[in-house]
Design an enzyme around this catalytic site. Structure first.
Site, PDB file in Angstrom:
ATOM      1  N   LYS A  11       0.821  -1.212   0.000  1.00 49.50           N
ATOM      2  CA  LYS A  11       0.000   0.000   0.000  1.00 49.50           C
ATOM      3  C   LYS A  11       0.865   1.277   0.000  1.00 49.50           C
ATOM      4  O   LYS A  11       2.079   1.207   0.249  1.00 49.50           O
ATOM      5  CB  LYS A  11      -0.932  -0.032   1.219  1.00 49.50           C
ATOM      6  CG  LYS A  11      -1.972  -1.181   1.165  1.00 49.50           C
ATOM      7  CD  LYS A  11      -2.939  -1.112   2.355  1.00 49.50           C
ATOM      8  CE  LYS A  11      -3.989  -2.198   2.301  1.00 49.50           C
ATOM      9  NZ  LYS A  11      -4.961  -2.112   3.424  1.00 49.50           N
ATOM     10  N   TYR A  51     -12.391  -2.441  -3.636  1.00 47.98           N
ATOM     11  CA  TYR A  51     -12.906  -2.563  -2.266  1.00 47.98           C
ATOM     12  C   TYR A  51     -14.445  -2.485  -2.219  1.00 47.98           C
ATOM     13  O   TYR A  51     -15.008  -2.176  -1.160  1.00 47.98           O
ATOM     14  CB  TYR A  51     -12.305  -1.468  -1.381  1.00 47.98           C
ATOM     15  CG  TYR A  51     -10.913  -1.786  -0.876  1.00 47.98           C
ATOM     16  CD1 TYR A  51     -10.680  -2.885  -0.033  1.00 47.98           C
ATOM     17  CD2 TYR A  51      -9.817  -1.001  -1.206  1.00 47.98           C
ATOM     18  CE1 TYR A  51      -9.417  -3.190   0.442  1.00 47.98           C
ATOM     19  CE2 TYR A  51      -8.542  -1.295  -0.732  1.00 47.98           C
ATOM     20  CZ  TYR A  51      -8.355  -2.389   0.093  1.00 47.98           C
ATOM     21  OH  TYR A  51      -7.092  -2.682   0.574  1.00 47.98           O
ATOM     22  N   ASN A 114      -2.048   0.383   6.716  1.00 47.31           N
ATOM     23  CA  ASN A 114      -1.513  -0.856   7.290  1.00 47.31           C
ATOM     24  C   ASN A 114      -0.664  -1.687   6.335  1.00 47.31           C
ATOM     25  O   ASN A 114      -0.611  -2.919   6.421  1.00 47.31           O
ATOM     26  CB  ASN A 114      -2.642  -1.677   7.929  1.00 47.31           C
ATOM     27  CG  ASN A 114      -3.682  -2.118   6.918  1.00 47.31           C
ATOM     28  OD1 ASN A 114      -3.558  -1.825   5.735  1.00 47.31           O
ATOM     29  ND2 ASN A 114      -4.681  -2.830   7.381  1.00 47.31           N
ATOM     30  N   HIS A 117      -2.133  -5.360   1.544  1.00 46.66           N
ATOM     31  CA  HIS A 117      -3.401  -6.088   1.349  1.00 46.66           C
ATOM     32  C   HIS A 117      -3.057  -7.524   0.991  1.00 46.66           C
ATOM     33  O   HIS A 117      -2.063  -7.769   0.303  1.00 46.66           O
ATOM     34  CB  HIS A 117      -4.203  -5.481   0.188  1.00 46.66           C
ATOM     35  CG  HIS A 117      -5.327  -6.384  -0.257  1.00 46.66           C
ATOM     36  ND1 HIS A 117      -6.545  -6.394   0.365  1.00 46.66           N
ATOM     37  CD2 HIS A 117      -5.372  -7.354  -1.225  1.00 46.66           C
ATOM     38  CE1 HIS A 117      -7.310  -7.328  -0.206  1.00 46.66           C
ATOM     39  NE2 HIS A 117      -6.619  -7.918  -1.165  1.00 46.66           N
ATOM     40  N   GLU A 128      -9.555 -11.097  -7.430  1.00 49.20           N
ATOM     41  CA  GLU A 128      -8.662  -9.936  -7.281  1.00 49.20           C
ATOM     42  C   GLU A 128      -7.501  -9.980  -8.277  1.00 49.20           C
ATOM     43  O   GLU A 128      -7.089  -8.937  -8.804  1.00 49.20           O
ATOM     44  CB  GLU A 128      -8.133  -9.890  -5.839  1.00 49.20           C
ATOM     45  CG  GLU A 128      -9.241  -9.580  -4.836  1.00 49.20           C
ATOM     46  CD  GLU A 128      -8.769  -9.605  -3.386  1.00 49.20           C
ATOM     47  OE1 GLU A 128      -7.586  -9.915  -3.122  1.00 49.20           O
ATOM     48  OE2 GLU A 128      -9.598  -9.305  -2.506  1.00 49.20           O
TER      49      GLU A 128
HETATM   50  N1  UDP Z   1      -9.839  -0.643   7.351  1.00 52.54           N
HETATM   51  C1  UDP Z   1      -9.900   0.594   7.960  1.00 52.54           C
HETATM   52  N2  UDP Z   1     -10.564   0.719   9.142  1.00 52.54           N
HETATM   53  C2  UDP Z   1     -11.164  -0.341   9.770  1.00 52.54           C
HETATM   54  C3  UDP Z   1     -11.093  -1.611   9.141  1.00 52.54           C
HETATM   55  C4  UDP Z   1     -10.425  -1.726   7.942  1.00 52.54           C
HETATM   56  O1  UDP Z   1      -9.369   1.552   7.425  1.00 52.54           O
HETATM   57  O2  UDP Z   1     -11.743  -0.162  10.843  1.00 52.54           O
HETATM   58  C5  UDP Z   1      -9.132  -0.781   6.072  1.00 52.54           C
HETATM   59  C6  UDP Z   1      -7.742  -1.370   6.257  1.00 52.54           C
HETATM   60  O3  UDP Z   1      -6.861  -0.729   5.360  1.00 52.54           O
HETATM   61  C7  UDP Z   1      -7.952  -2.820   5.854  1.00 52.54           C
HETATM   62  C8  UDP Z   1      -8.990  -2.698   4.752  1.00 52.54           C
HETATM   63  O4  UDP Z   1      -9.850  -1.656   5.194  1.00 52.54           O
HETATM   64  O5  UDP Z   1      -6.750  -3.410   5.440  1.00 52.54           O
HETATM   65  C9  UDP Z   1      -9.799  -3.934   4.505  1.00 52.54           C
HETATM   66  O6  UDP Z   1     -10.350  -4.399   5.712  1.00 52.54           O
HETATM   67  P1  UDP Z   1     -10.370  -5.944   6.076  1.00 52.54           P
HETATM   68  O7  UDP Z   1     -11.238  -6.100   7.270  1.00 52.54           O
HETATM   69  O8  UDP Z   1     -10.717  -6.730   4.853  1.00 52.54           O
HETATM   70  O9  UDP Z   1      -8.863  -6.250   6.550  1.00 52.54           O
HETATM   71  P2  UDP Z   1      -7.633  -7.008   5.876  1.00 52.54           P
HETATM   72  O10 UDP Z   1      -8.193  -8.174   5.094  1.00 52.54           O
HETATM   73  O11 UDP Z   1      -6.938  -6.008   4.976  1.00 52.54           O
HETATM   74  O12 UDP Z   1      -6.779  -7.427   7.023  1.00 52.54           O
END
Ligand code: UDP
Length: 135
Positions: A11, A51, A114, A117, A128
């Site tokens: 990211k 997304y 974070n 992805h 994807e």
């Molecule tokens: N995200 C966020 N706030 C939240 C939860 C998720 O900004 O409270 C963002 C974060 O960048 C995350 C992405 O949305 O990586 C997708 O969320 P998911 O729950 O699918 O997490 P991941 O699979 O990336 O661990």
């Protein structure tokens, strides 16, 4: 477990930190092969489409804004149990909860910025990978 492919995105925060190489090395050291890769500046439409599953979530607009805030590196990784191996390397979504030694524990600042992805299932991985690399 059969050989699988999974989609990974480094990211904008991690690209800006100059840790692409360190992250790719973790994939390779875990036995994952980088079988597709490209740098990209996502458009708003591309980030929203990627997304789309999160479109109703309160963090959606900020997530899209973050994902288009700078270049990303997108790759398909291949290996035994690749989806779960990559999820284990990534660590929990919130870096404060991510296990020591994971990518998010080491390189991420916050739950929204974070670092990486990774697809959460083989089924979503196929969708994807097709989204960014075609068939
Ligand atoms: N995200 C966020 N706030 C939240 C939860 C998720 O900004 O409270 C963002 C974060 O960048 C995350 C992405 O949305 O990586 C997708 O969320 P998911 O729950 O699918 O997490 P991941 O699979 O990336 O661990």
């Amino acid at each position: 477990m059969a050989v699988q492919r999974t989609l990974s995105i480094i990211k904008p925060d991690a690209v800006a930190k100059n840790v692409i190489g360190k992250i790719l090395t973790r994939f390779e050291n875990a036995g994952l092969k980088i079988v597709e890769a490209k740098m990209a500046q996502l458009t708003k439409a591309e980030a929203e489409g990627f997304y789309a599953v999160h479109a109703a979530r309160p963090f959606f607009a900020d997530l899209v804004k973050f994902m288009i805030s700078g270049p990303v590196m997108i790759q398909a990784l291949e290996g035994e149990n690749a989806v779960q191996v990559n999820r284990d390397l990534m660590g929990a979504t919130n870096p404060k909860e991510a296990a020591a030694g994971t990518i998010r524990a080491d390189f991420a600042e916050s739950i929204d910025a974070n670092a990486v992805h990774g697809s959460d299932s083989a089924e979503n991985a196929a969708i994807e990978i097709a989204y960014f690399f075609g068939k």
